[in-house]
Design an enzyme around this catalytic site. Structure first.
Site, short mmCIF file in Angstrom:
data_model
loop_
_atom_site.label_atom_id
_atom_site.label_comp_id
_atom_site.label_asym_id
_atom_site.label_seq_id
_atom_site.Cartn_x
_atom_site.Cartn_y
_atom_site.Cartn_z
N PHE A 15 -13.85 -4.74 -6.79
CA PHE A 15 -14.42 -3.38 -6.95
C PHE A 15 -13.58 -2.49 -7.76
O PHE A 15 -13.90 -2.15 -8.70
CB PHE A 15 -14.54 -2.98 -5.58
CG PHE A 15 -14.69 -1.49 -5.45
CD1 PHE A 15 -15.34 -0.70 -6.02
CD2 PHE A 15 -14.01 -0.54 -4.51
CE1 PHE A 15 -15.65 0.88 -6.19
CE2 PHE A 15 -13.88 0.85 -4.43
CZ PHE A 15 -14.87 1.51 -5.09
N ASP A 60 -5.35 -18.47 -8.36
CA ASP A 60 -5.24 -17.82 -7.14
C ASP A 60 -3.70 -17.29 -7.05
O ASP A 60 -2.87 -18.20 -7.61
CB ASP A 60 -5.64 -18.86 -5.99
CG ASP A 60 -5.34 -18.28 -4.62
OD1 ASP A 60 -4.27 -17.83 -4.42
OD2 ASP A 60 -6.01 -18.64 -3.74
N LEU A 75 -3.78 -6.04 -7.64
CA LEU A 75 -4.86 -5.57 -6.60
C LEU A 75 -5.31 -6.72 -6.04
O LEU A 75 -6.53 -6.61 -5.30
CB LEU A 75 -6.08 -4.85 -7.61
CG LEU A 75 -5.81 -3.56 -7.88
CD1 LEU A 75 -4.50 -3.09 -8.69
CD2 LEU A 75 -6.94 -3.02 -8.74
N ASN A 101 5.32 -14.07 -6.61
CA ASN A 101 4.83 -14.69 -7.73
C ASN A 101 4.77 -13.77 -9.01
O ASN A 101 5.13 -13.66 -9.94
CB ASN A 101 3.55 -15.67 -7.83
CG ASN A 101 3.83 -16.63 -6.87
OD1 ASN A 101 4.69 -17.27 -6.94
ND2 ASN A 101 2.62 -17.41 -6.25
N TYR A 147 -3.39 -7.72 7.30
CA TYR A 147 -3.40 -7.20 6.17
C TYR A 147 -2.45 -5.73 6.26
O TYR A 147 -1.62 -5.99 5.15
CB TYR A 147 -4.81 -6.45 6.28
CG TYR A 147 -5.04 -5.39 4.97
CD1 TYR A 147 -5.39 -5.93 3.70
CD2 TYR A 147 -4.87 -4.18 5.16
CE1 TYR A 147 -5.61 -5.31 2.61
CE2 TYR A 147 -5.34 -3.31 4.06
CZ TYR A 147 -5.63 -3.75 2.86
OH TYR A 147 -6.02 -3.00 1.66
N LYS A 151 0.91 -5.95 3.60
CA LYS A 151 1.04 -5.18 2.46
C LYS A 151 2.52 -4.44 2.82
O LYS A 151 2.99 -3.82 1.97
CB LYS A 151 -0.20 -3.94 2.78
CG LYS A 151 -1.72 -4.50 2.18
CD LYS A 151 -1.44 -4.28 0.68
CE LYS A 151 -2.95 -4.80 0.29
NZ LYS A 151 -3.10 -4.77 -1.20
N HIS A 183 -18.58 -4.30 -2.95
CA HIS A 183 -19.45 -5.38 -2.45
C HIS A 183 -20.35 -4.85 -1.52
O HIS A 183 -20.15 -4.45 -0.44
CB HIS A 183 -18.77 -6.74 -2.03
CG HIS A 183 -19.33 -7.85 -2.07
ND1 HIS A 183 -20.32 -7.93 -1.10
CD2 HIS A 183 -19.35 -9.03 -2.65
CE1 HIS A 183 -21.01 -9.41 -1.43
NE2 HIS A 183 -20.37 -9.75 -2.30
P1 NAD Z 1 -11.93 -6.37 -3.54
O1 NAD Z 1 -11.98 -7.06 -2.25
O2 NAD Z 1 -13.09 -5.70 -3.93
O3 NAD Z 1 -11.00 -6.53 -4.59
C1 NAD Z 1 -9.93 -7.54 -4.56
C2 NAD Z 1 -9.90 -8.77 -5.50
O4 NAD Z 1 -8.91 -9.70 -5.29
C3 NAD Z 1 -11.24 -9.62 -5.53
O5 NAD Z 1 -11.80 -9.80 -6.69
C4 NAD Z 1 -10.78 -10.81 -4.80
O6 NAD Z 1 -11.56 -12.15 -5.17
C5 NAD Z 1 -9.46 -10.94 -5.32
N1 NAD Z 1 -8.48 -11.89 -4.46
C6 NAD Z 1 -8.17 -12.04 -3.30
N2 NAD Z 1 -7.60 -12.90 -2.85
C7 NAD Z 1 -7.11 -13.51 -4.03
C8 NAD Z 1 -5.94 -14.44 -4.41
N3 NAD Z 1 -5.40 -15.22 -3.66
N4 NAD Z 1 -5.96 -14.70 -5.67
C9 NAD Z 1 -6.47 -14.12 -6.70
N5 NAD Z 1 -7.54 -13.05 -6.61
C10 NAD Z 1 -7.58 -12.83 -5.18
O7 NAD Z 1 -11.08 -4.82 -2.94
P2 NAD Z 1 -10.77 -3.69 -3.69
O8 NAD Z 1 -11.26 -2.42 -2.79
O9 NAD Z 1 -11.11 -3.40 -5.03
O10 NAD Z 1 -9.21 -3.66 -3.26
C11 NAD Z 1 -8.44 -3.85 -4.31
C12 NAD Z 1 -6.78 -3.49 -4.08
O11 NAD Z 1 -6.70 -2.41 -3.73
C13 NAD Z 1 -6.64 -4.69 -2.81
O12 NAD Z 1 -5.43 -4.92 -2.85
C14 NAD Z 1 -6.54 -3.53 -1.54
O13 NAD Z 1 -5.83 -3.88 -0.47
C15 NAD Z 1 -6.28 -2.07 -2.12
N6 NAD Z 1 -6.78 -1.08 -1.62
C16 NAD Z 1 -7.94 -0.76 -1.75
C17 NAD Z 1 -8.50 0.21 -0.69
C18 NAD Z 1 -9.98 0.86 -1.03
O14 NAD Z 1 -10.48 1.72 -0.30
N7 NAD Z 1 -10.89 0.15 -1.86
C19 NAD Z 1 -7.72 1.23 -0.07
C20 NAD Z 1 -6.38 0.64 0.05
C21 NAD Z 1 -5.94 -0.44 -0.72
#
Ligand code: NAD
Ligand code: UDP
Length: 324
Positions: A15, A60, A75, A101, A147, A151, A183
């Site tokens: 996202f 990954d 992210l 990594n 989680y 983090k 999503h």
């Molecule tokens: P999201 O789930 O849409 O995006 C996460 C992406 O990381 C996905 O495309 C997923 O396929 C990929 N991913 C997961 N595990 C992976 C791995 N092992 N190797 C490679 N890719 C991997 O979530 P988002 O809302 O876009 O969040 C993005 C980041 O921002 C995350 O780290 C999340 O913790 C952080 N965050 C988001 C929010 C929110 O409200 N959206 C709030 C706090 C923190």
């Protein structure tokens, strides 16, 4: 003309990541999107494939990778409770090994690296609103801990990397962010409510709906992330990025029904274990250090998000986990 940088966005198909890739591609940077597509699909970045300054790599982050880059946005991590609780051991590995990594990669190519941390590091907070110096109240053994603690450990790795090697790091603590390209089956409150309301189902309120969250529109959030990455004063954070406008979950539900111009329908379900009672960022630090504050108010953000949900065919989306 600004310098063109080589920028890695790990989790770049998700996202927030896909919007970030788009923003950086538009600014003419060379963007490398790395993702394992656990919670996303290629469709999010399909419009960028074929652009000469965009590359997509299926990888990954728990495995090392070698690239030459100037900036790294980390992210990569499932972010919705249903997603990160699906395989909690993998979630923790993604946070830890992903940070290890990518920090090593940053060190080796002298890149600057940003960690997408979270308000979840504050757990179920006793201090309100949350400032960065509040150390949090996280249950270290509960279902959210894979989680939250992942983090928190990643923040610790980032700070130690900085202290040991002087690697250029920065840490953003992101509060609930919403918008187009969430999503539809991620189980998060905004996407669930909109999906349900659009199909005239009652929306599912967990608990009595009195718990609060503060919702930031994705565009504001990305502006904060890029400001932090591009800051040249040596400010590393951690810094809260979020919209301080706080709503109860019931109020959010009512707003979504109002946006759709429909009569509210609610169904109440059990509150998940360790669900935080309230959450609101104190953003004084972001204002002072980055000159950042959100601009988009919830009515406008919800309208745009609803428009996007109307424009997609939800049936095309693969629920990543059965937990929505
Ligand atoms: P999201 O789930 O849409 O995006 C996460 C992406 O990381 C996905 O495309 C997923 O396929 C990929 N991913 C997961 N595990 C992976 C791995 N092992 N190797 C490679 N890719 C991997 O979530 P988002 O809302 O876009 O969040 C993005 C980041 O921002 C995350 O780290 C999340 O913790 C952080 N965050 C988001 C929010 C929110 O409200 N959206 C709030 C706090 C923190
Ligand atoms: N929530 C809800 N109904 C839903 C999904 C979530 O009432 O269909 C509640 C959830 O219990 C929490 C809040 O909305 O109190 C935000 O949940 P979300 O999963 O979006 O984010 P987080 O809990 O990680 O802040």
């Amino acid at each position: 003309m600004a310098k063109i940088k080589r920028i890695l966005v790990a989790g770049g198909a998700g996202f927030l990541g896909s919007h970030l890739c788009e923003k950086l591609v538009e600014r003419r940077h060379d963007v490398i999107c790395v993702d394992n597509f656990f919670t996303s699909q290629k469709a999010n970045v399909a419009h960028l494939i074929g652009r000469s300054n965009f590359e997509l790599i299926r990888h990954d982050v728990t495995l090392p990778l070698t690239l030459e880059v100037d900036e790294i946005y980390n992210l990569a991590c499932p972010a919705a409770p249903g997603h990160y609780q699906y395989n909690p051991l993998k979630t923790m590995k993604t946070s830890l090994l992903g940070a290890i990594n990518l920090l090593e990669l940053a060190r080796n190519c002298r890149a600057k690296i940003l960690q997408a941390s979270t308000s979840e590091v504050y757990g179920d907070p006793e201090v309100h609103p949350q400032r960065e110096d509040y150390r949090g109240a996280v249950n270290p053994i509960g279902p959210r801990s894979c989680y939250d603690e992942g983090k928190r450990a990643a923040e610790s790795l980032f700070m130690d990397e900085f202290r040991m090697y002087g690697t250029k790091i920065c840490v953003a603590r992101i509060f609930n962010t919403y918008g187009p390209k969430m999503h539809p089956y991620d189980g998060r409150v905004v996407s669930n409510f909109i999906r349900q309301a659009l199909t005239d189902e009652p929306i599912t309120i967990f608990g009595d709906g009195s718990q609060t969250r503060s919702f930031c529109y994705y565009d504001d959030l990305l502006d904060g992330l890029v400001r932090l990455m591009e800051d040249e004063t040596g400010f590393i954070g951690p810094v809260n990025l979020g919209n301080p406008n706080e709503f109860t979950i019931r109020e959010l539900g009512e707003l979504i029904w109002k946006t759709l111009g429909k009569e509210p329908k609610f169904v109440f379900k059990e509150l998940p274990v360790d669900d935080p009672c309230r959450r609101r960022p104190d953003i004084s630090l972001a204002k002072e250090k980055l000159g950042w504050e959100p601009k988009v108010q919830i009515e406008e953000g919800l309208r745009k998000t609803v428009d996007w949900f109307r424009s997609i065919d939800v049936a095309e989306f693969r629920p990543p986990t059965p937990n929505y």
